[in-house]
Scaffold this active site. Sequence first.
Site, PDB file in Angstrom:
ATOM      1  CB  CYS A   1      -0.977  -0.004   1.159  1.00 22.64           C
ATOM      2  SG  CYS A   1      -0.280  -0.510   2.701  1.00 22.64           S
ATOM      3  N   GLY A   2       1.886   1.233  -0.825  1.00 21.66           N
ATOM      4  CA  GLY A   2       2.718   2.415  -1.004  1.00 21.66           C
ATOM      5  C   GLY A   2       3.438   2.812   0.267  1.00 21.66           C
TER       6      GLY A   2
END
Lengths: 297, 143
Positions: free
Chosen positions: A91-92
């Site tokens: 998720c980055g």
Amino acid sequence: MPSLKDLKTRISSVKSTQKITAAMKMVAAAKLRRAQENAEAARPYAEKMNQITAAIATSFFGIEGAPDMLVGKKSNKVYLLIVCTADRGLCGGFNSSIVREARRIVEDLTSRKKTAKLLCVGRKGRDNLKRTFASDIIDTYEGIGKQGVSFEEAIDIASRVADMFEAGEFDVCTILFNKFQSAMTQTTTPQQIIPFNNPQTTAPEKPDNSGSDAVYIFEPDEEEILADLLPRNLSVQIFQALLESSASEHGARMTAMDNASRNANDMIDGLTLTYNRTRQAAITKELIEIISGAEAL
Amino acid sequence: MAENIEFELVTPSALVMSEAAEMVVIPGAEGDLGILPNHSPLIATLRPGILDIYEGGKSMQRIFVSGGVCEVQPEGCTILADEVLTENEITRASAEKRLVKAKKTLEETIAHAKNFREVNDAQKRLAIAKELMSIAEKIEKGS
């Protein structure tokens, strides 16, 4: 120069990765919508709760014998930091930004000769912080918000925190979470939850037409209401943080997966081009061989 | 009586209700409170019980709340409830199930509770279940 076969396998593997990232993006988008709705639905309760607590709190400030949870203990040596991260990665910068901030806060506290304790929500945060602060981590909560964050989960954490506070295990408690702004941006926010952070004493006095400065009748008396209200307020604030964090997580994942799908697309384009060139080169080479062979006869 | 009060009922997960009402009867911790327009500011805790919303001189809606806080202003009334059940959602079977469960949890907590709060929580839960049960019985008799 990679062979034609190699290129072909590369292309198909990137294609299947792209399928996965695109699917994850869709899932994250659906979950984000739900999480956002939940976060918005919970907002009126939290706001009202804060208002009421603040109304009572103002009458208690500076009075001897006010509850510790409201005005704070005399010492402020031990800090408890609740770190909200996700259970899963991909998720980055969602998890790493929280962890970075947590690390900065802990180092800052240690440099001021204070003790920091960590309570992790989410597996990723714990895994990351374990490397440097293994001895400071008290406990980890996992699987929070798997089926959407429920209030019971927040109560669970809140009662644990309240117990620890009463046992004198810490003096100040701060919750660190990603505040949801949009699917693209989340801001890491540290929020102090114990002692109660009174918006009326910290924020400049603003004109209020809701009449919240009115003198209230209390039933039963202030102390009893406060004893009921403070733990409730604690749960609400933790609940709110968990909701924000969960919405942020899905937003961050959606953006990250969108980027990944786009990158995969670029990569497939590049690889296809190389593949076609290589194929063309092979054909040309073969033709030259045939022609020169014919000429030699 | 044309005047109405703005009534809001909020739970942690949603804004359940927001409407104008003539009078609201709230199950306060020390007795029921009837809130009419222009009530002086009040903050009170709630006990598990029935919330009555009056319109046109008679009770229009009855809602079960399991506890919470309410804030009253001259022009409005806000209730922060832990849990809300409308009359249609209350059934005898579910109330019974809840009562049995609450009794069991209380026994278990008393047997190996780590602190006072856990017992207190379990007792509260039992009180809620009991109240819900009695209401369910009343509804059954009425219908």
